[in-house]
Each structure stands twice: as structure tokens, then as C-alpha cells.
Design an enzyme around this catalytic site. Structure first.
Site, PDB file in Angstrom:
ATOM      1  N   ASN A  85      -7.234  31.437  32.726  1.00 32.07           N
ATOM      2  CA  ASN A  85      -6.593  31.918  31.504  1.00 32.07           C
ATOM      3  C   ASN A  85      -7.265  31.319  30.271  1.00 32.07           C
ATOM      4  O   ASN A  85      -7.593  30.124  30.273  1.00 32.07           O
ATOM      5  CB  ASN A  85      -5.113  31.519  31.500  1.00 32.07           C
ATOM      6  CG  ASN A  85      -4.344  32.096  32.674  1.00 32.07           C
ATOM      7  OD1 ASN A  85      -4.612  33.220  33.085  1.00 32.07           O
ATOM      8  ND2 ASN A  85      -3.400  31.349  33.213  1.00 32.07           N
ATOM      9  N   HIS A  91      -1.688  33.302  28.566  1.00 34.54           N
ATOM     10  CA  HIS A  91      -0.952  32.421  29.480  1.00 34.54           C
ATOM     11  C   HIS A  91      -1.598  31.064  29.684  1.00 34.54           C
ATOM     12  O   HIS A  91      -1.269  30.342  30.630  1.00 34.54           O
ATOM     13  CB  HIS A  91      -0.730  33.126  30.836  1.00 34.54           C
ATOM     14  CG  HIS A  91       0.521  32.711  31.536  1.00 34.54           C
ATOM     15  ND1 HIS A  91       0.656  31.509  32.198  1.00 34.54           N
ATOM     16  CD2 HIS A  91       1.722  33.322  31.648  1.00 34.54           C
ATOM     17  CE1 HIS A  91       1.863  31.423  32.706  1.00 34.54           C
ATOM     18  NE2 HIS A  91       2.537  32.505  32.372  1.00 34.54           N
ATOM     19  N   HIS A  98      -9.896  25.621  33.044  1.00 36.68           N
ATOM     20  CA  HIS A  98      -9.583  25.364  34.452  1.00 36.68           C
ATOM     21  C   HIS A  98      -9.485  26.684  35.193  1.00 36.68           C
ATOM     22  O   HIS A  98      -9.077  27.693  34.630  1.00 36.68           O
ATOM     23  CB  HIS A  98      -8.287  24.568  34.618  1.00 36.68           C
ATOM     24  CG  HIS A  98      -7.120  25.143  33.865  1.00 36.68           C
ATOM     25  ND1 HIS A  98      -6.976  24.985  32.509  1.00 36.68           N
ATOM     26  CD2 HIS A  98      -6.073  25.892  34.270  1.00 36.68           C
ATOM     27  CE1 HIS A  98      -5.876  25.592  32.104  1.00 36.68           C
ATOM     28  NE2 HIS A  98      -5.317  26.169  33.155  1.00 36.68           N
TER      29      HIS A  98
HETATM   30  P1  5GP Z   1      -2.580  27.550  32.619  1.00 32.47           P
HETATM   31  O1  5GP Z   1      -1.326  28.320  32.336  1.00 32.47           O
HETATM   32  O2  5GP Z   1      -3.023  26.726  31.433  1.00 32.47           O
HETATM   33  O3  5GP Z   1      -3.661  28.410  33.176  1.00 32.47           O
HETATM   34  O4  5GP Z   1      -2.191  26.555  33.796  1.00 32.47           O
HETATM   35  C1  5GP Z   1      -2.004  25.176  33.631  1.00 32.47           C
HETATM   36  C2  5GP Z   1      -1.651  24.618  34.985  1.00 32.47           C
HETATM   37  O5  5GP Z   1      -1.724  23.213  34.921  1.00 32.47           O
HETATM   38  C3  5GP Z   1      -0.215  24.962  35.451  1.00 32.47           C
HETATM   39  O6  5GP Z   1      -0.283  25.644  36.702  1.00 32.47           O
HETATM   40  C4  5GP Z   1       0.453  23.603  35.569  1.00 32.47           C
HETATM   41  O7  5GP Z   1       1.343  23.515  36.643  1.00 32.47           O
HETATM   42  C5  5GP Z   1      -0.728  22.656  35.721  1.00 32.47           C
HETATM   43  N1  5GP Z   1      -0.481  21.313  35.209  1.00 32.47           N
HETATM   44  C6  5GP Z   1      -0.002  20.995  33.970  1.00 32.47           C
HETATM   45  N2  5GP Z   1       0.091  19.663  33.830  1.00 32.47           N
HETATM   46  C7  5GP Z   1      -0.360  19.127  35.008  1.00 32.47           C
HETATM   47  C8  5GP Z   1      -0.497  17.788  35.468  1.00 32.47           C
HETATM   48  O8  5GP Z   1      -0.197  16.808  34.782  1.00 32.47           O
HETATM   49  N3  5GP Z   1      -0.998  17.610  36.726  1.00 32.47           N
HETATM   50  C9  5GP Z   1      -1.349  18.674  37.512  1.00 32.47           C
HETATM   51  N4  5GP Z   1      -1.829  18.391  38.740  1.00 32.47           N
HETATM   52  N5  5GP Z   1      -1.221  19.946  37.112  1.00 32.47           N
HETATM   53  C10 5GP Z   1      -0.722  20.181  35.873  1.00 32.47           C
END
Ligand code: 5GP
Length: 138
Positions: A85, A91, A98
Site C-alpha cells: 500500500n 490503506h 513494506h
Molecule cells: P499498511 O496498512 O501500512 O500496509 O500495514 C501496516 C501493517 O503493519 C499492519 O498490518 C499492522 O498490523 C502492521 N504493524 C503495525 N505496527 C506493527 C508493529 O509494531 N509490529 C509489527 N510486527 N507489525 C506492525
């Protein structure tokens, strides 16, 4: 301020790490959509994919299949989604590039996708493709 993923990469915040090389780290997502949901993150801290250096992008391209193979082997899954994303509207919650690897075990579980396809307009598409081609390499 380092991103939360940079702090994880540095070991300042705990994570369940599954892979690392000099340019890429992967660890389990803290709120998995399915068992084996992994995040693959460049050490280079950039908010969106198009901002990455060629070196980081290449390292991610190399690491993704390596990590995906291990996730499939460890979980028994044989289907998965890769999700990446860019921007809050798309999102993105964590402003550090990542890739999600999200195993799919059965329909209705794991990543849900709403795919609202539309019909392509051929003349407009030809003009748009030409405009994009002109901007490649910027
Ligand atoms: P995005 O919506 O930015 O693509 O996804 C961010 C992802 O990072 C989410 O799935 C969320 O659960 C994960 N995430 C956020 N903070 C942490 C964290 O402190 N540790 C880990 N392992 N995952 C995280």
C-alpha cells in the site's frame, strides 16, 4: 523520527523476525490477516515504493520470493497475496515501505479484495500509455 519499522529493524522494538539481509528485514505482522502474515521491509526508510533506490528495490525483489517460499513451506499454504500500500488513501498505515505476504487458506479468509473493474476506453488508453511512456525514467 525513525519509523516504527526502522525501530523494529534496529531491534529497539521486539518482533518475530523471519529473514534478514543487509538491505531487507522480514517479520510477522502484529495483527495478522492469516497465519503466516509477514511484512517484508527495506532497511532504507522511504515512505512509498517509487521513492526507493534501485538497490533497495532490487533487494526487495530478491527477498520476496525467498520469504514467500519459506512462509508456504512453514504453513502448508499454497496460495497467498502480496499487498503493498502507498498513501493513506490506499490503506497505508505505516509510512515506511513494506510488502505484506498473506497466506490464503480458504475463500473468505485472509485478504479480502474488492475488485471493481471497469471497461477500458481504447483511444484514451493509447493516449495515457503514451504519456506514461514519456515519463518513464523520471
Ligand atoms: P499498511 O496498512 O501500512 O500496509 O500495514 C501496516 C501493517 O503493519 C499492519 O498490518 C499492522 O498490523 C502492521 N504493524 C503495525 N505496527 C506493527 C508493529 O509494531 N509490529 C509489527 N510486527 N507489525 C506492525
Amino acid at each position: 523520527m525513525p519509523s516504527i519499522f526502522t525501530r523494529i529493524i534496529r531491534g529497539e522494538i521486539p518482533s518475530h523476525r523471519v529473514y534478514e539481509d543487509p538491505a531487507v528485514v522480514a517479520f510477522l505482522d502484529i495483527a495478522p490477516l492469516s497465519r503466516g502474515h509477514v511484512l517484508v521491509v527495506p532497511v532504507e526508510e522511504r515512505e512509498q515504493l517509487h521513492e526507493l533506490s534501485a538497490e533497495s528495490a532490487a533487494a526487495l525483489g530478491r527477498a520476496l520470493p525467498i520469504v514467500a517460499r519459506a512462509v508456504l513451506a512453514a504453513t502448508g499454504a499454497n496460495a497467498y497475496n502480496i499487498l503493498q500500500n502507498n498513501g493513506a488513501l490506499a490503506h497505508q498505515a505505516v509510512p515506511h515501505v513494506h510488502f505484506h505476504i498473506i497466506p490464503k487458506y480458504e475463500a473468505g479468509l485472509g485478504l479480502g479484495i474488492e475488485w471493481s473493474a471497469t471497461a477500458i476506453d481504447a483511444p484514451a488508453a493509447a493516449e495515457l500509455a503514451a504519456r506514461i511512456r514519456e515519463r518513464i525514467g523520471e
